[in-house]
Enzyme design. Structure first.
Site, PDB file in Angstrom:
ATOM      1  N   GLN A  48       0.803  -1.215   0.000  1.00 15.51           N
ATOM      2  CA  GLN A  48       0.000   0.000   0.000  1.00 15.51           C
ATOM      3  C   GLN A  48       0.839   1.269   0.000  1.00 15.51           C
ATOM      4  OE1 GLN A  48      -2.412  -1.816   3.414  1.00 15.51           O
ATOM      5  NE2 GLN A  48      -3.830  -0.419   2.462  1.00 15.51           N
ATOM      6  N   HIS A 107       1.392  -9.895   4.373  1.00 14.97           N
ATOM      7  CA  HIS A 107       0.228  -9.010   4.273  1.00 14.97           C
ATOM      8  C   HIS A 107      -0.311  -9.084   2.843  1.00 14.97           C
ATOM      9  CE1 HIS A 107      -1.663  -5.031   5.874  1.00 14.97           C
ATOM     10  NE2 HIS A 107      -2.397  -5.497   4.881  1.00 14.97           N
ATOM     11  N   GLU A 153      -4.739 -10.215   8.640  1.00 12.78           N
ATOM     12  CA  GLU A 153      -6.089 -10.457   8.124  1.00 12.78           C
ATOM     13  C   GLU A 153      -6.173 -11.657   7.183  1.00 12.78           C
ATOM     14  OE1 GLU A 153      -8.297  -7.127   6.675  1.00 12.78           O
ATOM     15  OE2 GLU A 153      -7.720  -5.827   8.328  1.00 12.78           O
ATOM     16  N   TYR A 286     -12.749  -2.084  12.972  1.00 16.07           N
ATOM     17  CA  TYR A 286     -13.250  -0.874  12.311  1.00 16.07           C
ATOM     18  C   TYR A 286     -14.725  -0.614  12.586  1.00 16.07           C
ATOM     19  CZ  TYR A 286      -8.983  -0.701   9.539  1.00 16.07           C
ATOM     20  OH  TYR A 286      -7.667  -0.604   9.154  1.00 16.07           O
ATOM     21  N   GLU A 358      -5.041  -2.326  13.933  1.00 25.01           N
ATOM     22  CA  GLU A 358      -5.618  -1.338  13.012  1.00 25.01           C
ATOM     23  C   GLU A 358      -6.919  -0.812  13.601  1.00 25.01           C
ATOM     24  OE1 GLU A 358      -6.198  -2.584   8.946  1.00 25.01           O
ATOM     25  OE2 GLU A 358      -4.223  -3.520   8.828  1.00 25.01           O
ATOM     26  N   TRP A 407      -4.853   3.036  12.007  1.00 23.05           N
ATOM     27  CA  TRP A 407      -4.762   2.858  10.563  1.00 23.05           C
ATOM     28  C   TRP A 407      -5.357   4.119   9.958  1.00 23.05           C
ATOM     29  CZ3 TRP A 407      -2.020  -0.426   7.788  1.00 23.05           C
ATOM     30  CH2 TRP A 407      -2.134  -0.293   6.407  1.00 23.05           C
TER      31      TRP A 407
END
Ligand SMILES: *[C@@H]1O[C@H](CO)[C@@H](O)[C@H](O)[C@H]1NC(C)=O
Ligand SMILES: *[C@@H]1O[C@H](CO)[C@@H](O)[C@H](O)[C@H]1NC(C)=O
Length: 451
Positions: A48, A107, A153, A286, A358, A407
């Protein structure tokens, strides 16, 4: 568009004035509200952030293939000295600045070569190559990096890579999406199995090892046992699918019962190897969803996406939303969920040390907005502050939370959302040479850490 430092400090004061309402909603909170050895930070991820997909001899990952739609990918095929140099520089710079690196081994950016050679994580061969890779990292960077996460994840990797097919390698059944090939009823379970084995087989070496799992919090849509059981199944299929084997050596009963023979079995040795196979747990949190029971489950188009027999929504039929909507259709703001999730993990998984690896919120990228306007991210400050408040409550209730990472450090490439949204505390001007500006939240976070 030049912004000078004095102006930015002015913004900083404005930011804090604007968010006073937020601070009033919650009790005062700062660094001193958390334990002395608590770690604060911010996250980033190789694919990213780094760019340089085709320089210095870096070969394609499955994300390069997927996003451009089209050497070797293992240690035995040789190691890229420039890659090692890059990470040595990065780690040394982090340490020189008085920070501590927490490093994720995998990742999602699997070398395309391994996908081509033996179908990547669909093949158990991946476990050996993962081990070689992890051992190489420990040997090369382990003198300075003491905190490692094997996977980030893995749920996202299995579910979206092989269930919905909306992330690389983009495989799914034809009744689920428009993928060239795949089987949404079996492949996610096989891939998950190999991800878990890769995690479990990674040796403990010169430091501590953990795994970073993503999960939403799940709220029963009604106060009925049907909804409550649906919520439990949803959690089992999201976080339990990974955490149960990594803690107790086997999949949750609900997963085994509902996916049956499609769930691969661990051998007796693997079960022993997996039990308590982490020193600490990373949690990416999140949002939350309502769960309701699915009444009519069709046994025709079987898929990991429906195996939990639960319907997850952000808004109930009566129009009640679980929280405030944001730029991402799946991300409604539900700060209390982080407290509920922490208590759930404490009660069901033996109160392991936890890092929130995150937590954050995105704004839609708006190219027309002047940079000065784009820096006003008061929603982000409110989001972070409220989550830290509920996290501090969980700690007071005895959850062993050791750290918190926002994050994200700066705006980046957000996977399937590309550059359309911005998660960072630092703004990146993509049109003007990637110039970087602190948003209000960056100033706020700095001040928070001094309070
Ligand atoms: C299964 O999927 C196909 C293709 O999308 C669809 O036409 C069919 O109606 C589905 N069957 C059931 C029972 O849902
Ligand atoms: C899931 O819930 C939503 C909102 O309540 C509803 O519109 C939808 O039909 C439900 N889907 C299933 C499969 O039950």
């Amino acid at each position: 568009m030049a912004i000078n430092r004095a102006l930015l400090f002015l913004f900083c004061f404005l930011a804090i004035a604007n968010t006073e309402a937020t601070f009033k909603k919650y009790p005062p909170l700062g660094r001193s509200s958390f334990p002395k050895d608590f770690v604060f930070g911010a996250g980033s991820a190789a694919y990213q952030y780094e760019g340089g997909a085709f320089i210095d001899g870096k070969a394609d990952s499955i994300w390069d293939t997927f996003t451009h739609q089209h050497p070797e990918g293992k240690v035995s095929g040789g190691v890229n000295a420039l890659g090692v140099k890059y990470y040595n520089n990065l780690i040394n710079e982090i340490l020189a600045k008085g920070m501590i690196p927490y490093v994720t081994i995998f990742h999602w950016d699997l070398p395309q070569a391994l996908e081509d050679e033996y179908e990547g994580f669909r093949n158990k061969k991946i476990v050996d190559d993962f081990l070689d890779y992890a051992e190489f990292l420990f040997k090369t960077f382990g003198d300075r990096v003491k905190h490692w996460f094997t996977l980030n994840e893995p749920y996202t990797y299995s579910y979206y890579g092989y269930g919905t097919g909306t992330m690389p390698p983009g495989r799914c059944s034809n009744y689920i999406g428009t993928c060239a090939a795949g089987d949404s009823s079996t492949e996610p379970y096989i891939v998950t199995h190999h991800l878990i084995l890769a995690h479990g087989a990674t040796p403990y070496q010169r430091g501590q090892i953990g795994v970073a799992l993503v999960t939403a919090w799940i709220v029963p849509s009604t106060l009925t046992s049907k909804s409550e059981r649906a919520a439990q199944r949803a959690l089992d299929f999201m976080v339990g699918w990974f955490l149960h084997p990594m803690t107790y050596g086997d999949y949750p009963m609900t997963v085994q019962a509902l996916a049956g023979k499609r769930v691969p079995k661990f051998t007796a040795e693997e079960t022993v190897m997996l039990q308590k196979s982490y020193d600490f747990l990373g949690v990416n949190y999140y949002t939350a969803f309502f769960a309701s029971n699915v009444l009519f489950y069709n046994n025709v188009n079987i898929s990991v996406t429906t195996d939990n027999h639960a319907n997850l929504t952000s808004v109930k039929d009566n129009g009640v939303a679980i929280g405030q909507a944001t730029a991402l259709n799946w991300l409604y703001v539900y700060p209390k969920g982080i407290e509920d999730l922490m208590l759930y993990l404490k009660d069901n998984y033996g109160n392991p040390p936890i890092y929130i690896t995150e937590n954050g919120i995105a704004e839609a990228n708006n190219d027309k907005l002047p940079v000065q306007e784009a820096l006003k991210d008061n929603d982000r400050i409110e989001y972070l502050y409220s989550h830290l408040f509920y996290l501090s409550k969980a700690i007071k209730a005895g959850v062993n939370v050791k750290g918190y990472f926002v994050w994200s450090f700066m705006d980046d490439f957000e996977w399937d959302a590309g550059f359309t949204i911005r998660f960072g505390m630092y703004y990146i001007d993509y049109k003007n040479g990637l110039k970087r500006y602190p948003k209000y939240s960056a100033y706020w976070y700095k001040k928070f850490l001094q309070t």
